[in-house]
Write an enzyme that holds these catalytic residues in place. Structure first.
Site, PDB file in Angstrom:
ATOM      1  N   ALA A  78      -7.814 -23.693  -3.334  1.00  0.00           N
ATOM      2  CA  ALA A  78      -6.951 -23.354  -4.464  1.00  0.00           C
ATOM      3  C   ALA A  78      -5.782 -22.514  -3.983  1.00  0.00           C
ATOM      4  O   ALA A  78      -5.857 -21.835  -2.950  1.00  0.00           O
ATOM      5  CB  ALA A  78      -7.742 -22.587  -5.523  1.00  0.00           C
ATOM      6  N   ASP A  79      -4.707 -22.572  -4.747  1.00  0.00           N
ATOM      7  CA  ASP A  79      -3.570 -21.693  -4.493  1.00  0.00           C
ATOM      8  C   ASP A  79      -2.960 -21.292  -5.829  1.00  0.00           C
ATOM      9  O   ASP A  79      -2.843 -22.124  -6.734  1.00  0.00           O
ATOM     10  CB  ASP A  79      -2.511 -22.380  -3.625  1.00  0.00           C
ATOM     11  CG  ASP A  79      -1.450 -21.389  -3.177  1.00  0.00           C
ATOM     12  OD1 ASP A  79      -1.713 -20.666  -2.197  1.00  0.00           O
ATOM     13  OD2 ASP A  79      -0.389 -21.305  -3.824  1.00  0.00           O
TER      14      ASP A  79
END
Length: 208
Positions: A78-79
């Protein structure tokens, strides 16, 4: 005979680990995937979040190619990107970064985008993008200074951690709260479950 499923989290973020644990999911391995997070020219914040989550998942996959025990694992990455309009705020590493971010966020709305990427044991790549709108109260300079002194901002996108002291800055939040913390739980668990990962297997041992 059931197949032993393994989950690799391509992030060293304590917040993402804690959020998965909150959902009853314990990663079998934490494998931080360091990638260049510099936005491309004219790149939209939502595109950046999606691109970086994919880059992190693919980098973790490449790192695991030589490891038989983890080659068939689920890889979750994830970012999270904080933006005011199309302006992407940095992950604050210096006091000046944090002061600039908080000054920009003071008394106005911003958006938090998280890209979530899952690579399955069979090599399928699935992505989700989650957007949350957040409005901060007006922050007087003395309150900004007090928050800077806490050190809580360090390394945080947009210079704040909503799950900490900065939760008191939030006037309104529309969308996923866990997204602002760093990992949208509903979408992440739905991605895993949709690809056959037994996301609820440990719920019978959950403690209140």
């Amino acid at each position: 005979m059931s197949i032993l499923q393994k989950l690799v989290l391509a992030s060293g973020s304590p917040r993402r680990i804690e959020l998965l644990q909150q959902a009853g999911i314990e990663p079998d391995r934490v494998l931080p995937a360091d990638v260049d997070e510099t936005p491309q020219r004219a790149e939209h914040p939502r595109s950046l979040a999606k691109r970086l989550s994919k880059d992190k998942a693919e980098k973790a996959l490449a790192s695991l190619k030589s490891e038989e025990d983890y080659a068939p694992a689920f890889i979750l990455a994830a970012d999270t990107v904080v933006a005011v309009g199309r302006r992407i705020l940095p992950k604050a590493e210096t006091i000046d970064d944090a002061i600039n971010c908080l000054g920009l966020l003071s008394g106005r709305s911003h958006r938090v985008y998280s890209g979530v990427c899952l690579i399955t044991p069979g090599g399928k790549l699935r992505q989700r993008l989650v957007e949350t709108r957040v409005r901060f109260k007006r922050l007087p300079r003395e309150e900004i200074d007090a928050y800077i002194a806490s050190g809580e901002w360090r390394g945080k996108a947009g210079g704040y951690a909503v799950q900490g002291l900065a939760g008191s800055f939030v006037v309104k939040l529309v969308g996923s709260y866990t997204n602002v913390v760093g990992l949208p739980l509903y979408e992440s668990v739905a991605l895993l479950s949709g690809e056959g990962f037994k996301a609820h297997k440990n719920w019978h041992v959950a403690r209140p």
